[in-house]
Design a protein around this motif. Structure first.
Motif, PDB file in Angstrom:
ATOM      1  N   ALA A  13      13.416  59.007  56.058  1.00 17.04           N
ATOM      2  CA  ALA A  13      12.000  58.727  55.798  1.00 17.04           C
ATOM      3  C   ALA A  13      11.473  57.692  56.789  1.00 17.04           C
ATOM      4  O   ALA A  13      10.353  57.813  57.297  1.00 17.04           O
ATOM      5  N   LEU A  14      12.267  56.685  57.079  1.00 19.58           N
ATOM      6  CA  LEU A  14      11.867  55.661  58.046  1.00 19.58           C
ATOM      7  C   LEU A  14      11.713  56.282  59.440  1.00 19.58           C
ATOM      8  O   LEU A  14      10.736  56.005  60.153  1.00 19.58           O
ATOM      9  N   ALA A  15      12.648  57.122  59.816  1.00 17.48           N
ATOM     10  CA  ALA A  15      12.574  57.803  61.114  1.00 17.48           C
ATOM     11  C   ALA A  15      11.362  58.738  61.162  1.00 17.48           C
ATOM     12  O   ALA A  15      10.682  58.830  62.191  1.00 17.48           O
ATOM     13  N   ALA A  16      11.071  59.420  60.056  1.00 16.27           N
ATOM     14  CA  ALA A  16       9.925  60.332  60.008  1.00 16.27           C
ATOM     15  C   ALA A  16       8.614  59.562  60.143  1.00 16.27           C
ATOM     16  O   ALA A  16       7.703  59.991  60.860  1.00 16.27           O
ATOM     17  N   ALA A  17       8.495  58.423  59.468  1.00 22.34           N
ATOM     18  CA  ALA A  17       7.285  57.609  59.571  1.00 22.34           C
ATOM     19  C   ALA A  17       7.109  57.101  61.005  1.00 22.34           C
ATOM     20  O   ALA A  17       6.000  57.116  61.553  1.00 22.34           O
ATOM     21  N   TYR A  18       8.186  56.663  61.607  1.00 21.80           N
ATOM     22  CA  TYR A  18       8.121  56.168  62.985  1.00 21.80           C
ATOM     23  C   TYR A  18       7.717  57.285  63.951  1.00 21.80           C
ATOM     24  O   TYR A  18       6.840  57.109  64.799  1.00 21.80           O
ATOM     25  N   GLU A  19       8.368  58.433  63.839  1.00 22.94           N
ATOM     26  CA  GLU A  19       8.063  59.555  64.739  1.00 22.94           C
ATOM     27  C   GLU A  19       6.631  60.041  64.541  1.00 22.94           C
ATOM     28  O   GLU A  19       5.941  60.366  65.508  1.00 22.94           O
ATOM     29  N   ALA A  20       6.185  60.099  63.286  1.00 23.28           N
ATOM     30  CA  ALA A  20       4.811  60.529  63.004  1.00 23.28           C
ATOM     31  C   ALA A  20       3.811  59.548  63.621  1.00 23.28           C
ATOM     32  O   ALA A  20       2.831  59.958  64.242  1.00 23.28           O
ATOM     33  N   GLY A  21       4.062  58.267  63.451  1.00 22.85           N
ATOM     34  CA  GLY A  21       3.167  57.269  64.015  1.00 22.85           C
ATOM     35  C   GLY A  21       3.186  57.253  65.531  1.00 22.85           C
ATOM     36  O   GLY A  21       2.144  57.102  66.182  1.00 22.85           O
ATOM     37  N   ARG A  22       4.353  57.430  66.101  1.00 29.32           N
ATOM     38  CA  ARG A  22       4.495  57.404  67.558  1.00 29.32           C
ATOM     39  C   ARG A  22       3.724  58.544  68.214  1.00 29.32           C
ATOM     40  O   ARG A  22       3.027  58.350  69.209  1.00 29.32           O
ATOM     41  N   ILE A  23       3.820  59.747  67.635  1.00 21.92           N
ATOM     42  CA  ILE A  23       3.103  60.884  68.232  1.00 21.92           C
ATOM     43  C   ILE A  23       1.613  60.797  67.927  1.00 21.92           C
ATOM     44  O   ILE A  23       0.775  61.183  68.747  1.00 21.92           O
ATOM     45  N   ALA A  24       1.247  60.252  66.759  1.00 24.07           N
ATOM     46  CA  ALA A  24      -0.163  60.141  66.393  1.00 24.07           C
ATOM     47  C   ALA A  24      -0.887  59.127  67.267  1.00 24.07           C
ATOM     48  O   ALA A  24      -2.062  59.309  67.606  1.00 24.07           O
ATOM     49  N   ALA A  25      -0.220  58.059  67.637  1.00 24.87           N
ATOM     50  CA  ALA A  25      -0.848  56.971  68.390  1.00 24.87           C
ATOM     51  C   ALA A  25      -1.406  57.420  69.741  1.00 24.87           C
ATOM     52  O   ALA A  25      -2.337  56.809  70.256  1.00 24.87           O
TER      53      ALA A  25
END
Length: 139
Positions: free
Chosen positions: A47-59
């Motif tokens: 879940a932590l990795a998913a939140a990070y990856e989602a935020g990284r691509i969204a930014a």
């Protein structure tokens, strides 16, 4: 009668079976609860990795619509690797000001799954706060 009782108490025949019957359930519970703890830790990391990856691509997306789409795709791909996941979701939330370069947003990954030992549903969520890096300038 007393001699038969003494002989029966000293007889060790079947003692290993009794020890096994008494100890096996305790060992089994230890294994099952250990597996539950591993599952919780592993899914929390996913879940932590998913939140990070989602935020990284969204930014780096030019607008909020694309950011939500790509964040969901990238985050769900990460959550697909979780163990026994029943429900999962990726959510982007803006902190006021809209999708402008320099503003912040939150990427959150939510996941739920059943524990092996109790069958109870365990829910967890992890999030990252990130800054919009590549928004379109609207004039």
């Amino acid at each position: 009668m007393k001699t038969m009782l003494r002989r029966w108490l000293r007889d060790e025949q079947g003692s290993q079976l009794i020890e096994f019957v008494l100890i096996f359930p305790l060992v089994w519970l230890l294994i099952v609860f250990s597996f539950d703890q591993f599952t919780i830790l592993y899914n929390r990391q996913k879940a932590l990795a998913a939140a990070y990856e989602a935020g990284r691509i969204a930014a780096v997306q030019p607008n909020f619509g694309l950011a939500k789409y790509h964040a969901r795709e990238r985050g769900m791909a990460e959550l697909d690797q979780g163990m026994e996941v029943a429900e999962r979701d990726i959510v982007l939330e803006l902190d006021g000001g809209g999708w402008k370069k320099g503003n912040h947003f939150k990427a959150e990954a939510k996941v739920s799954f059943r524990l092996l030992a109790t069958g109870a549903v365990y829910e967890l969520s992890e999030s990252y706060y990130m800054m919009v890096e590549n928004a379109e300038d609207k004039k």
